[in-house]
Design an enzyme around this catalytic site. Structure first.
Site, PDB file in Angstrom:
ATOM      1  N   GLY A  22       0.720  -1.380   0.034  1.00 60.23           N
ATOM      2  CA  GLY A  22      -0.060   0.083  -0.180  1.00 60.23           C
ATOM      3  C   GLY A  22       0.865   1.118  -0.098  1.00 60.23           C
ATOM      4  O   GLY A  22       2.123   1.211   0.231  1.00 60.23           O
ATOM      5  N   VAL A  23       0.081   2.546  -0.073  1.00 60.23           N
ATOM      6  CA  VAL A  23       0.877   3.691  -0.109  1.00 60.23           C
ATOM      7  C   VAL A  23       1.603   3.905   1.220  1.00 60.23           C
ATOM      8  O   VAL A  23       2.905   4.398   0.967  1.00 60.23           O
ATOM      9  CB  VAL A  23      -0.143   4.836  -0.452  1.00 60.23           C
ATOM     10  CG1 VAL A  23      -0.992   5.162   0.346  1.00 60.23           C
ATOM     11  CG2 VAL A  23       0.745   6.035  -1.070  1.00 60.23           C
ATOM     12  N   CYS A 112      -3.374  -9.570  14.531  1.00 58.68           N
ATOM     13  CA  CYS A 112      -2.269  -9.569  13.188  1.00 58.68           C
ATOM     14  C   CYS A 112      -1.258  -8.759  13.790  1.00 58.68           C
ATOM     15  O   CYS A 112       0.103  -9.267  13.830  1.00 58.68           O
ATOM     16  CB  CYS A 112      -2.901  -9.138  11.789  1.00 58.68           C
ATOM     17  SG  CYS A 112      -1.490  -9.388  10.709  1.00 58.68           S
ATOM     18  N   GLY A 136       3.835   1.625   8.333  1.00 55.82           N
ATOM     19  CA  GLY A 136       3.348   2.692   7.743  1.00 55.82           C
ATOM     20  C   GLY A 136       2.144   3.143   8.849  1.00 55.82           C
ATOM     21  O   GLY A 136       1.081   3.710   8.261  1.00 55.82           O
ATOM     22  N   CYS A 208      -8.293  -8.516   5.682  1.00 55.68           N
ATOM     23  CA  CYS A 208      -7.661  -8.851   4.201  1.00 55.68           C
ATOM     24  C   CYS A 208      -8.193 -10.129   3.661  1.00 55.68           C
ATOM     25  O   CYS A 208      -7.982 -10.368   2.515  1.00 55.68           O
ATOM     26  CB  CYS A 208      -6.053  -8.770   4.460  1.00 55.68           C
ATOM     27  SG  CYS A 208      -5.523  -9.867   5.792  1.00 55.68           S
TER      28      CYS A 208
END
Length: 381
Positions: A22-23, A112, A136, A208
């Site tokens: 991801g970003v 997680c 992130g 996810c």
């Protein structure tokens, strides 16, 4: 001292970055590389893409691994994909399914972080000679007298501290969160600055391993026969209708109940022992006392039975509420809310703060209604 708090030159400071594709994690890696750090990117393959249907916008899917690899190539860092499927299955997916069968509302993203990422990946990072693991996440970190403190992200909209309440002190000391002071818009601007292909990539919105948000379908696949029909009853036990399996219902749910009594009804409790869904009016949702298990506390002084004033959140998006937490033995705690709260379910997380500082939290094992509500319910019975 470098920007991450180490007494070494950046080029002599190895940092592992958890890259989901991801970003946010991509910018984290690019930012640290730009600052001269010895960056190693690691992406985790967490589930069987044939079992958990791959879809656009889901983290850790095949496309995301490809995106992480492309970003690593573009910024010039080594990149590894580690097969953590068995660990993820055992630590996250199995617990997710079992939690729903117990009538709870689990938060698998916390599990997680707690297990696969901040336990297993952290150990792998240390094995690689890294002095820190960077992610992130939008959460701030500061060192005070040689010990890390964690704070809500500067941008309240993107703050992810709720999902990191189980972070231990040792883990907090090792972790770094370079995006904690940024907004999402600022992060995307950095992605464009570094010419990252993922600059405009949409955010993942779902769990996810749950395709299209249909968690009941995943549970049925993992636990065949889990969707057994049963009774929907009112607070006095009177049968109002039938449900399609307790895994399809959560506390606080109003829509899709399939029963009508002339006034709005909400799921107030799920009874897995009798395979019943209990419904009632909105006021029956209110609770004022929470019992917590697996309590994690990273405050300056230990919890005790005298009580500590805190702010708490039982949902990631809500405004923190005033409460008092009382410590108990062996990881248990009790939280008294100043004002009753509705829609609180066992299995959710209760996360604690002192102003913006994250103090920890625990998993909700049980709830109690305010005395006045409990008395009214008793009179109705």
């Amino acid at each position: 001292m470098n920007s991450l708090g180490f007494d070494t030159a950046p080029e002599d400071t190895r940092i592992v970055v958890a890259m989901s594709g991801g970003v946010d994690s991509s910018v984290t890696a690019a930012l640290l590389k730009d600052q001269g750090y010895d960056v190693v990117g690691i992406t985790l393959q967490l589930y069987d893409h044939g079992v958990a249907v791959q879809k656009k916008g889901a983290c850790c899917a095949g496309q995301d691994i490809h995106d992480a690899r492309r970003v690593a190539e573009a910024i010039g860092i080594p990149h590894y994909v580690l097969d953590y499927e068995n660990r993820f299955q055992d630590s996250v997916m199995e617990e997710f399914a079992d939690s729903y069968l117990r009538g709870e509302t689990p938060v698998p993203c916390v599990r997680c972080n707690q297990t696969v990422k901040f336990r297993d990946l952290l150990e792998t990072s240390q094995d690689l000679g890294a002095v820190a693991l960077a992610t992130g996440h939008y959460i701030r970190r500061d060192d005070v007298n040689g010990s890390a403190r964690l704070y809500r992200g500067r941008n309240a909209v993107k703050d992810q501290s709720y999902f990191l309440f189980a972070t231990t002190q040792d883990q907090a000391d090792y972790l770094r969160f370079p995006l904690g002071d940024l907004t999402k818009e600022e992060t995307r601007a950095l992605a464009e600055k570094y010419n990252l292909e993922v600059a405009a990539k949409p955010e993942s919105q779902d769990i996810c391993f749950v395709p299209n948000g249909n968690y009941a379908q995943v549970i049925e696949r993992m636990r065949p026969g889990a969707g057994v029909a049963g009774d929907i009853v009112d607070l006095q036990g009177q049968v109002l209708g039938r449900h399609t399996g307790i895994i399809n219902y959560t506390v606080g749910q109003r829509r899709g109940l399939g029963v009508a009594t002339g006034s709005p009804l909400y799921v107030t409790r799920i009874d897995p022992d009798q395979n019943r869904v209990v419904v009632g009016p909105a006021e029956a949702l209110l609770v004022s006392k929470l019992t917590l298990r697996d309590m994690n506390w990273i405050g300056d002084t230990p919890l005790n039975t005298d009580g500590t004033e805190v702010l708490v959140k039982v949902r990631s998006t809500q405004t923190p509420m005033n409460a008092i937490v009382y410590g108990a033995q062996k990881g248990w705690a009790e939280v008294h809310l100043k004002n009753p709260e509705g829609g609180v379910s066992p299995g959710q997380a209760c996360v604690m703060y002192e102003k913006d500082r994250l103090l920890g939290g625990g998993w909700i094992a049980g709830t109690e209604a305010p005395i006045t509500i409990a008395a009214d319910t008793a009179l109705q019975a």
